[in-house]
Motif scaffolding. Structure first.
Motif, short mmCIF file in Angstrom:
data_model
loop_
_atom_site.label_atom_id
_atom_site.label_comp_id
_atom_site.label_asym_id
_atom_site.label_seq_id
_atom_site.Cartn_x
_atom_site.Cartn_y
_atom_site.Cartn_z
N TRP B 80 0.74 -1.22 0.04
CA TRP B 80 0.30 -0.15 -0.10
C TRP B 80 1.06 1.22 -0.40
O TRP B 80 1.68 1.27 0.52
CB TRP B 80 -1.39 -0.21 1.30
CG TRP B 80 -0.62 -0.44 3.07
CD1 TRP B 80 0.67 -1.15 3.08
CD2 TRP B 80 -0.58 1.29 3.57
NE1 TRP B 80 0.76 -1.39 4.50
CE2 TRP B 80 -0.03 0.84 4.47
CE3 TRP B 80 -1.22 2.09 3.52
CZ2 TRP B 80 0.48 1.56 5.79
CZ3 TRP B 80 -1.28 3.27 3.98
CH2 TRP B 80 -0.29 2.36 5.91
N ASP B 82 1.09 4.91 1.54
CA ASP B 82 0.34 5.75 2.37
C ASP B 82 0.25 7.71 1.97
O ASP B 82 0.97 7.75 1.09
CB ASP B 82 0.93 5.54 3.80
CG ASP B 82 2.57 6.66 3.79
OD1 ASP B 82 3.01 7.60 3.28
OD2 ASP B 82 3.40 5.93 5.00
N PRO B 83 -0.97 7.69 2.63
CA PRO B 83 -0.80 9.67 2.48
C PRO B 83 0.50 10.40 2.07
O PRO B 83 0.45 11.03 2.28
CB PRO B 83 -1.81 9.97 3.07
CG PRO B 83 -3.07 8.72 3.79
CD PRO B 83 -2.15 8.16 4.23
N GLU B 113 1.90 0.10 -7.02
CA GLU B 113 1.62 1.11 -5.55
C GLU B 113 2.38 1.82 -5.87
O GLU B 113 1.92 3.35 -5.94
CB GLU B 113 2.78 0.37 -4.84
CG GLU B 113 1.52 -0.36 -4.05
CD GLU B 113 0.20 -0.62 -3.09
OE1 GLU B 113 -0.21 0.44 -3.26
OE2 GLU B 113 -0.19 -1.93 -3.05
N HIS B 116 -0.20 4.25 -7.61
CA HIS B 116 -1.16 5.03 -6.75
C HIS B 116 0.03 6.65 -6.66
O HIS B 116 -0.79 7.61 -6.73
CB HIS B 116 -1.13 4.49 -5.62
CG HIS B 116 -2.60 3.33 -5.59
ND1 HIS B 116 -3.55 3.98 -6.21
CD2 HIS B 116 -1.85 2.26 -4.93
CE1 HIS B 116 -4.06 3.03 -5.61
NE2 HIS B 116 -3.93 2.29 -5.22
N TYR B 121 -1.77 13.05 -3.01
CA TYR B 121 -3.45 12.44 -2.81
C TYR B 121 -3.56 14.44 -2.82
O TYR B 121 -3.58 14.77 -1.94
CB TYR B 121 -3.54 11.90 -1.74
CG TYR B 121 -2.85 10.75 -1.59
CD1 TYR B 121 -2.77 9.66 -3.10
CD2 TYR B 121 -3.43 10.08 -0.60
CE1 TYR B 121 -2.30 8.20 -2.50
CE2 TYR B 121 -3.18 8.38 -0.52
CZ TYR B 121 -2.50 7.63 -1.93
OH TYR B 121 -2.12 6.14 -1.48
N TYR B 125 -9.03 12.89 -1.95
CA TYR B 125 -8.52 11.13 -1.33
C TYR B 125 -9.47 10.36 -0.39
O TYR B 125 -10.30 10.01 -0.42
CB TYR B 125 -7.57 11.43 -1.44
CG TYR B 125 -6.76 9.58 -1.18
CD1 TYR B 125 -7.20 8.98 -2.47
CD2 TYR B 125 -6.67 9.40 -0.36
CE1 TYR B 125 -6.84 8.20 -2.20
CE2 TYR B 125 -6.82 8.13 -0.39
CZ TYR B 125 -6.50 7.12 -1.89
OH TYR B 125 -6.36 6.12 -1.46
N HIS B 126 -9.72 11.24 0.61
CA HIS B 126 -10.90 10.82 1.92
C HIS B 126 -12.00 10.23 1.39
O HIS B 126 -12.08 9.02 1.57
CB HIS B 126 -10.33 11.19 3.22
CG HIS B 126 -10.75 10.35 4.27
ND1 HIS B 126 -11.26 11.02 5.71
CD2 HIS B 126 -10.86 9.39 4.00
CE1 HIS B 126 -11.29 9.97 6.73
NE2 HIS B 126 -11.75 8.82 5.77
N TYR B 129 -12.15 7.79 -2.13
CA TYR B 129 -11.74 6.33 -1.28
C TYR B 129 -12.52 5.67 -0.60
O TYR B 129 -13.50 4.42 -1.05
CB TYR B 129 -9.99 6.35 -0.75
CG TYR B 129 -10.03 5.14 -0.59
CD1 TYR B 129 -8.98 4.70 -1.63
CD2 TYR B 129 -9.76 4.05 0.03
CE1 TYR B 129 -8.15 3.86 -1.93
CE2 TYR B 129 -9.59 2.73 -0.18
CZ TYR B 129 -8.56 3.02 -1.03
OH TYR B 129 -7.84 1.58 -1.29
N ALA B 130 -13.32 6.93 0.27
CA ALA B 130 -14.18 6.00 1.44
C ALA B 130 -15.71 5.57 0.83
O ALA B 130 -15.70 4.42 1.40
CB ALA B 130 -14.35 6.56 3.20
N GLU B 137 -8.58 1.84 -7.94
CA GLU B 137 -7.86 0.58 -7.48
C GLU B 137 -8.54 -0.21 -8.35
O GLU B 137 -7.61 -0.99 -9.31
CB GLU B 137 -8.83 -0.07 -6.43
CG GLU B 137 -8.29 0.27 -5.00
CD GLU B 137 -6.74 0.63 -4.91
OE1 GLU B 137 -6.20 0.05 -5.10
OE2 GLU B 137 -6.79 0.48 -3.42
N THR B 232 -17.10 0.98 -2.33
CA THR B 232 -15.89 0.62 -2.07
C THR B 232 -15.80 -0.59 -1.09
O THR B 232 -15.64 -2.01 -1.00
CB THR B 232 -15.71 1.77 -0.51
OG1 THR B 232 -14.79 2.81 -1.51
CG2 THR B 232 -14.45 0.72 0.46
#
Lengths: 71, 253
Positions: B80, B82-83, B113, B116, B121, B125-126, B129-130, B137, B232
């Motif tokens: 992954w 990360d931000p 990755e 991404h 970001y 983004y949050h 993505y949520a 993805e 999601t």
């Protein structure tokens, strides 16, 4: 624990927004699955866990934001 | 004399020798991945340099990152980003792929990755993505597979996010658009802006048979369907390509 039980529990944690718990559960339970996950099931869990890790990380960042703003 | 690697596309043939060796030789990759899984820093740096150079040559450059960490991540997390812009890869997952005889699945994770990490970001983004992680993805995973398969002849890639990738494949089929063009256009948006870019990309790439652009009502319907399919919560769903194509067709009627 069967693979389906494992996947169902992970999915429930994800659906409830409990991403950090999903990560912890995946770590604690992955060795107890009998029989072991198939390659396809493992890929599915990798997908779920990538999302869980990202969402947990984003949630941590969001909760830290007010502190940074007032610092 | 410079060795030739037949599976490589022209842009990858132009890489420096060490990088071309990585992309063109399955044996070289497997050896480097084995060392990387054991934490070998030199091997990790060599793989990463080759991945960065290859993606740049293919017009998909990685943005700035703090680094790539191959680390113990017990449990079921393969990789992954990360931000804060570090790419993480699980040593356990790398070892599992090597034991399964799927070393190039590691190349897929590495590229996934890195895709991404194309840009920092976006602030949105949050929320994106949520709600609908599949926009990001599915695009990143589809593009990773496409790069490795079509430009480097890798075939045993396994794959994550199968449902979201198939959603895009079905959309490409229904709209008669090469799905890699769709993915590359979406890739230009930073993570967190892919959903917002989606209707504009469709408008640019598609049109009715008589040449008219696709109208805003149809684009709105496509976005509404995409929001549902890229939800999601569908991360572990298994795709039914025929059903997905039928769903997309309903949106463009």
């Amino acid at each position: 624990m069967t693979a389906e039980e494992y996947l169902a529990k992970l999915e429930a944690l994800m659906a409830g927004g409990r991403h950090q718990e999903a990560l912890a559960f995946s770590t604690a339970a992955s060795a107890r699955i009998v029989p072991p996950l198939t390659a396809d099931q493992r890929e599915t869990v990798y997908s779920l866990m990538e999302m869980a890790a990202t969402l947990a990380s984003l949630a941590r960042d969001a909760s830290a934001l007010p502190q940074r703003e007032t610092a | 004399m410079t060795p030739d690697y037949p599976p490589l596309s022209a842009p990858l043939q132009c890489l420096e020798e060490a990088e071309r060796l990585f992309w063109g030789s399955a044996a070289e990759r497997a050896a480097l991945f084995r060392l990387s899984a054991e934490g070998g820093t030199a091997a990790i740096l060599r793989v990463d340099a080759a991945v960065v150079a290859g993606l740049a040559a293919l017009g998909l450059p990685r943005g700035p990152v703090r680094g790539v960490a191959v680390e113990s991540a017990p449990g079921m997390l393969a990789g992954w980003k990360d931000p804060a812009c570090t790419v993480h890869l699980s040593a356990e997952a790398l070892s599992a792929y090597l034991q399964d005889g799927l070393p190039d699945a590691i190349a897929r994770i590495w590229v996934h990755e890195s895709l991404h990490a194309r840009q920092p970001y976006a602030p949105t983004y949050h929320s994106e993505y949520a709600a609908a992680a599949g926009y990001e993805e599915g695009m990143v995973e589809g593009l990773a597979r496409s790069v490795l398969r079509d430009h480097a002849g890798m075939s045993a890639l396994a794959g994550t996010f199968e449902y979201y990738v198939t959603v895009y494949l079905a959309l490409g089929d229904v709209l008669d658009v090469a799905v890699e063009r769709l993915w590359r256009s979406l890739w230009q948006a930073p993570a967190g802006q892919v959903r917002a870019r989606f209707p504009r990309v469709l408008a640019d790439l598609t049109g009715w048979p008589d040449g008219r652009p696709v109208d805003s009502v149809t684009l709105g319907r496509l976005q509404a369907v995409a929001d549902r399919l890229f939800d999601t919560r569908r991360g572990r769903w298994w795709p039914d390509p025929m059903e997905l194509a039928r769903t997309w067709r309903l949106a463009i009627r």
